[in-house]
Design an enzyme around this catalytic site. Structure first.
Site, PDB file in Angstrom:
ATOM      1  N   TYR A 173     -13.228  -2.599  -6.684  1.00 17.01           N
ATOM      2  CA  TYR A 173     -11.767  -2.649  -6.685  1.00 17.01           C
ATOM      3  C   TYR A 173     -11.270  -3.191  -8.028  1.00 17.01           C
ATOM      4  CZ  TYR A 173      -7.067  -3.622  -4.716  1.00 17.01           C
ATOM      5  OH  TYR A 173      -5.711  -3.663  -4.461  1.00 17.01           O
TER       6      TYR A 173
HETATM    7  P1  NAD Z   1      -2.721  -0.087   3.599  1.00 12.32           P
HETATM    8  O1  NAD Z   1      -4.143  -0.129   4.059  1.00 12.32           O
HETATM    9  O2  NAD Z   1      -1.665  -0.666   4.477  1.00 12.32           O
HETATM   10  O3  NAD Z   1      -2.298   1.436   3.292  1.00 12.32           O
HETATM   11  C1  NAD Z   1      -3.128   2.278   2.552  1.00 12.32           C
HETATM   12  C2  NAD Z   1      -2.792   3.723   2.876  1.00 12.32           C
HETATM   13  O4  NAD Z   1      -3.665   4.567   2.122  1.00 12.32           O
HETATM   14  C3  NAD Z   1      -3.001   4.090   4.349  1.00 12.32           C
HETATM   15  O5  NAD Z   1      -1.953   4.934   4.753  1.00 12.32           O
HETATM   16  C4  NAD Z   1      -4.318   4.859   4.324  1.00 12.32           C
HETATM   17  O6  NAD Z   1      -4.434   5.791   5.386  1.00 12.32           O
HETATM   18  C5  NAD Z   1      -4.210   5.565   2.966  1.00 12.32           C
HETATM   19  N1  NAD Z   1      -5.504   5.995   2.465  1.00 12.32           N
HETATM   20  C6  NAD Z   1      -6.629   5.265   2.275  1.00 12.32           C
HETATM   21  N2  NAD Z   1      -7.634   6.035   1.834  1.00 12.32           N
HETATM   22  C7  NAD Z   1      -7.121   7.295   1.711  1.00 12.32           C
HETATM   23  C8  NAD Z   1      -7.664   8.537   1.311  1.00 12.32           C
HETATM   24  N3  NAD Z   1      -8.950   8.653   0.958  1.00 12.32           N
HETATM   25  N4  NAD Z   1      -6.855   9.624   1.323  1.00 12.32           N
HETATM   26  C9  NAD Z   1      -5.563   9.527   1.698  1.00 12.32           C
HETATM   27  N5  NAD Z   1      -4.989   8.381   2.105  1.00 12.32           N
HETATM   28  C10 NAD Z   1      -5.773   7.280   2.110  1.00 12.32           C
HETATM   29  O7  NAD Z   1      -2.747  -0.771   2.158  1.00 12.32           O
HETATM   30  P2  NAD Z   1      -1.553  -1.332   1.215  1.00 12.32           P
HETATM   31  O8  NAD Z   1      -1.666  -2.796   1.192  1.00 12.32           O
HETATM   32  O9  NAD Z   1      -0.260  -0.682   1.570  1.00 12.32           O
HETATM   33  O10 NAD Z   1      -2.083  -0.792  -0.208  1.00 12.32           O
HETATM   34  C11 NAD Z   1      -1.463   0.271  -0.911  1.00 12.32           C
HETATM   35  C12 NAD Z   1      -1.866   0.179  -2.375  1.00 12.32           C
HETATM   36  O11 NAD Z   1      -1.427  -1.075  -2.909  1.00 12.32           O
HETATM   37  C13 NAD Z   1      -3.389   0.220  -2.609  1.00 12.32           C
HETATM   38  O12 NAD Z   1      -3.648   0.918  -3.803  1.00 12.32           O
HETATM   39  C14 NAD Z   1      -3.738  -1.247  -2.784  1.00 12.32           C
HETATM   40  O13 NAD Z   1      -4.912  -1.400  -3.546  1.00 12.32           O
HETATM   41  C15 NAD Z   1      -2.520  -1.733  -3.529  1.00 12.32           C
HETATM   42  N6  NAD Z   1      -2.330  -3.192  -3.481  1.00 12.32           N
HETATM   43  C16 NAD Z   1      -2.084  -3.833  -2.321  1.00 12.32           C
HETATM   44  C17 NAD Z   1      -1.895  -5.224  -2.334  1.00 12.32           C
HETATM   45  C18 NAD Z   1      -1.614  -6.023  -1.096  1.00 12.32           C
HETATM   46  O14 NAD Z   1      -1.513  -7.255  -1.188  1.00 12.32           O
HETATM   47  N7  NAD Z   1      -1.472  -5.412   0.069  1.00 12.32           N
HETATM   48  C19 NAD Z   1      -1.972  -5.916  -3.553  1.00 12.32           C
HETATM   49  C20 NAD Z   1      -2.232  -5.217  -4.718  1.00 12.32           C
HETATM   50  C21 NAD Z   1      -2.397  -3.839  -4.680  1.00 12.32           C
END
Ligand code: NAD
Length: 254
Positions: free
Chosen positions: A159
């Site tokens: 990651y």
């Molecule tokens: P989440 O798990 O709630 O949502 C992720 C979404 O991506 C889901 O809808 C899932 O089905 C979809 N997904 C995963 N793999 C996939 C694939 N192979 N093909 C199509 N869809 C796919 O996560 P989130 O927290 O909303 O994260 C969203 C983005 O934000 C990610 O890139 C994550 O790394 C980034 N992020 C999140 C945080 C946090 O604190 N939550 C912090 C920094 C970055």
């Protein structure tokens, strides 16, 4: 004279949001839809997308796994679902795999790099080919992380690599394309409570340690990433390109 709020409007624009089925991606899709864009929500599970399209205005579901789908097919499907060429893409699909570096399996490394780094590049590449050929202005928004800037927690080497790399991808695309109308930027979220981070925040000790380091003293709402992504997607950010905007309640500067 243009009203400043009109610059945030996306009426007549078509957007793709990967990971739009829940969490940060869904919040971003809702913001783009409320600003007037037609939005294609891309995620793996049809049930998740059905629930999301019911909540996100002007949205359609395009079920796909970004790890395996052909970018040409994905963009074709989104254009068909939205009735025309794409103006905006937000790359928010993601997952996490936590394991110490010494044990980290290459299969998980490959999957994670594919979803967080390779797929966003390939999808933007295909969109860029079409947008440059047609001269259509566009905005590409990548979702980074604090790991773009620093090593935040242990056990997430893939990651960390992917999120560091995506900053380089958006800068490279910005260098090549921004003079021809395609701006490329990113949002680096701090700590947002979603299903991705649930395991961390349901542990009281880990949760308290994280909160203690955030100057604002609270986690972010997904909607706070969405307003930043809307800004970057819209003409309100018309002179911003090649940037990763950090939205972290002060974490990285404290
Ligand atoms: P989440 O798990 O709630 O949502 C992720 C979404 O991506 C889901 O809808 C899932 O089905 C979809 N997904 C995963 N793999 C996939 C694939 N192979 N093909 C199509 N869809 C796919 O996560 P989130 O927290 O909303 O994260 C969203 C983005 O934000 C990610 O890139 C994550 O790394 C980034 N992020 C999140 C945080 C946090 O604190 N939550 C912090 C920094 C970055």
């Amino acid at each position: 004279m243009t009203d400043v709020l009109d610059l945030f409007k996306l009426t007549g624009r078509r957007a793709i949001v990967t990971g739009g089925g829940r969490g940060i991606g869904m919040a971003i899709a809702r913001a783009l839809g409320e600003a007037g864009a037609q939005v294609a929500l891309v995620s793996r599970t049809a049930e998740q997308l059905a629930a999301a399209t019911a909540e996100v205005p002007n949205s359609v579901a395009v079920p796909a796994d970004v790890m395996t789908v052909s970018p040409v097919k994905l963009v074709d499907d989104c254009e068909a679902a939205l009735g025309g060429p794409i103006d905006i893409v937000v790359h928010a699909a993601g997952f996490q795999h936590r394991q110490p570096a010494v044990d980290y399996p290459v299969e998980q490394w490959d999957r994670l790099i594919r979803v967080h780094l390779t797929a966003p590049f390939l999808i933007s590449q295909e969109l860029g080919r079409r947008q440059l050929a047609s001269g259509r202005p566009a905005s590409h928004v990548f979702i980074g992380s604090l790991n773009n800037l620093q090593s935040v927690v242990p056990d997430i080497p893939a990651y960390a690599a992917a999120k560091s790399g995506i900053g380089g991808v958006l800068r490279a695309l910005s260098k090549e394309w921004s003079g021809r109308g395609i701006r490329c930027n990113g949002v680096a979220p701090g700590w947002v409570r979603t299903e991705l981070t649930e395991a961390l925040f349901s542990d009281p000790q880990k949760s308290a340690a994280i909160l203690a380091r955030i100057p604002m003293g609270r986690l972010a709402e997904p909607s706070e990433m969405a307003t930043t992504a809307l800004f970057l997607a819209s003409d309100a950010s018309s002179y911003i390109t090649g940037q990763m905007l950090v939205v972290d309640g002060g974490w990285t500067t404290s």
